[in-house]
Design an enzyme around this catalytic site. Structure first.
Site, PDB file in Angstrom:
ATOM      1  N   CYS B 123       0.768  -1.393   0.322  1.00 32.35           N
ATOM      2  CA  CYS B 123       0.006   0.100  -0.342  1.00 32.35           C
ATOM      3  C   CYS B 123       0.890   1.531   0.341  1.00 32.35           C
ATOM      4  O   CYS B 123       0.399   2.533  -0.217  1.00 32.35           O
ATOM      5  CB  CYS B 123      -1.179  -0.354   0.880  1.00 32.35           C
ATOM      6  SG  CYS B 123      -1.845  -1.437   0.911  1.00 32.35           S
ATOM      7  N   HIS B 275      -3.972   5.795   0.270  1.00 31.67           N
ATOM      8  CA  HIS B 275      -3.888   5.330   0.212  1.00 31.67           C
ATOM      9  C   HIS B 275      -6.021   4.876   0.632  1.00 31.67           C
ATOM     10  O   HIS B 275      -5.957   4.808   1.986  1.00 31.67           O
ATOM     11  CB  HIS B 275      -3.374   4.288   1.223  1.00 31.67           C
ATOM     12  CG  HIS B 275      -3.700   2.821   1.042  1.00 31.67           C
ATOM     13  ND1 HIS B 275      -4.044   1.445   0.232  1.00 31.67           N
ATOM     14  CD2 HIS B 275      -3.612   1.463   2.175  1.00 31.67           C
ATOM     15  CE1 HIS B 275      -3.816   1.076   0.238  1.00 31.67           C
ATOM     16  NE2 HIS B 275      -4.245   0.342   1.360  1.00 31.67           N
ATOM     17  N   ASN B 305     -10.274  -2.226  -2.025  1.00 33.62           N
ATOM     18  CA  ASN B 305      -8.464  -1.990  -2.019  1.00 33.62           C
ATOM     19  C   ASN B 305      -7.798  -2.335  -2.882  1.00 33.62           C
ATOM     20  O   ASN B 305      -7.827  -3.739  -2.491  1.00 33.62           O
ATOM     21  CB  ASN B 305      -8.346  -2.012  -0.838  1.00 33.62           C
ATOM     22  CG  ASN B 305      -6.881  -1.752   0.381  1.00 33.62           C
ATOM     23  OD1 ASN B 305      -5.789  -1.432  -0.799  1.00 33.62           O
ATOM     24  ND2 ASN B 305      -6.802  -1.853   1.543  1.00 33.62           N
TER      25      ASN B 305
END
Lengths: 83, 353
Positions: B123, B275, B305
């Site tokens: 990430c 993120h 995500n």
């Protein structure tokens, strides 16, 4: 940055329980405190994260995960943030 | 205003972004049928996600990377022959070896005179990639860099694991970073970095790599004893509460340090692009740091995500929607698996004539 606030100033037990009920989608006043966390099927890792966010927002405290997972009842959780 | 310390030196700038999401989608309806205790609306409320794109069984990081990069080439932003460095960020490489970037270089027809390497971060990887690209360009080692982020976490996710299956989606993004003429302002500020390997167990796939072959066993029959992986070790394990604590502890300080390093204030930043982990975490961070909602960009409802691609996907969408305009400043913050984190400020350059 938002500044931390004292837990005791903003988090009486009644308020604490109502916020927990919101997190768990329980009816208002469904909890008194001595109930076992393990008896609430809604108390899962997502609920723990919501609980941690709630404590950080209202008490300016970041709780350790070990301390939370060692709690058996809602009263134990309250004692944790009270300390 | 922070001035470039080297006003006569070429500067790195993001000049194009495209992304690719696999065709198949996993909807909340599908998930709710597997996890009846989490109805559709509860999944949205907790995660902010309505669907995630899932790579086909034969579709790997290199395939997603090629599709995203091809879109960038098709947009006319750049030709494959212009690329002199390919950076590929992935934690789901096609193979242990060779490096996935080498495979992608060949498939895209990028010159054999170019460099190519993988970055094994999650990430935080996009911001790390920007920092590396900036370093290569501003020290004269490259002029035209293709930074591709590509991950297929779905291949590591148990069907029964609600906590990660509701969050992660597969995807790739291709970002073009080019040398721009010397200017009085920076386009990509020097990032602030962070690492804490004590968090390694909290987001991990234990199986598949060398550590999972115990003792003298070898994974190569003929060289030693072929071991077997314990069942389930190839699956993603996430300790959500620990990740939450890490993030809440680190990201506000990261933002503060980025602002301090770049001599900027919260008010100077036009858009905050973090993120895209999940709605609960992002909402809490936004409030804790004190970022106005209109300056905080969210882009995960339809794709989840996507690990290293969340920030470039969000930047592309923000640009298309007019939430980020030429000359404006965006503060980027990547954080997660490792633990690893990084933050920087970018200035979006003027559109080309």
């Amino acid at each position: 940055m938002n500044s931390p606030r004292s837990c005791n100033q903003v988090m009486p037990k009644d308020r604490f329980l109502r916020l927990i009920e919101e997190i768990l989608d329980l009816e208002p006043h469904a909890l008194q405190g001595p109930e076992w966390l393990s008896d609430t099927k809604e108390w899962d890792s997502a609920a723990i994260i919501d609980f941690m966010a709630m404590v950080d927002t209202h008490a300016g405290a970041i709780l350790s995960v070990d301390a939370i997972t060692s709690c058996a009842t809602y009263d134990d959780l309250y004692a944790l943030i009270e300390s | 205003m922070y001035m470039s310390p080297h006003p006569d030196r070429l500067q790195a700038a993001i000049t194009g972004i495209e992304y690719y999401l696999p065709d198949a989608v996993l909807t909340n309806d599908q998930l709710a049928s597997v996890y009846p205790e989490w109805p559709v609306e509860k999944i949205v409320a907790k995660t902010g996600i309505r669907q995630r794109h899932i790579a086909a069984p034969e579709e790997c990081a290199s395939d997603l990377a090629v599709r995203a990069a091809q879109k960038l080439f098709d947009s006319g932003a750049v030709e494959p022959s212009d690329i002199d460095m390919l950076l590929l960020c992935t934690q789901t490489p096609d193979y242990f070896l060779p490096t996935t970037a080498c495979i992608v270089q060949d498939r895209l027809g990028i010159s054999t005179q170019s460099g190519a390497l993988d970055i094994g971060l999650g990430c935080s990887g996009f911001v790390y990639g920007l920092g590396i690209a900036k370093g290569l360009i501003e020290t004269g080692q490259a002029d035209t860099i293709l930074l591709v982020t590509s991950d297929t976490y779905s291949k590591f996710i148990r069907e029964s694991d609600r906590s990660v299956r509701t969050l992660f989606g597969d995807g790739a993004a291709a970002t073009l970073i080019e040398a721009m003429p010397p200017d009085s302002e920076l386009y990509i500020e020097a990032p602030v970095w962070g690492t804490d390997g004590r968090g390694a167990p909290n987001l991990i796939v234990k199986g598949g790599a060398a550590k999972s072959w115990s003792g003298s066993e070898s994974c190569c029959p003929g060289r030693g004893t072929a071991g077997t992986h314990p069942a389930g070790t190839h699956c993603l394990e996430m300790n959500g509460p620990e990740i939450f604590n890490f993030t809440v502890g680190v990201v506000p300080t990261l933002v503060e340090n980025v602002l301090q390093r770049t001599c900027k204030t919260m008010g100077d930043i036009d858009l905050f692009v973090f993120h895209q982990a999940n709605k609960t975490l992002l909402g809490h961070l936004r409030q804790k740091i004190g970022i106005p909602p209109e300056k905080f960009y969210m882009a995960l409802e339809d794709c989840g995500n996507t690990v290293s691609s969340t920030i470039p996907i969000a930047l592309k969408r923000a640009r298309l929607e007019g939430a980020l305009r030429p000359g404006q400043l965006a503060l980027l913050a990547g954080f997660g698996v490792g633990y690893s984190w990084a933050g920087t400020v970018i200035r979006w350059p003027s559109d080309r004539e």
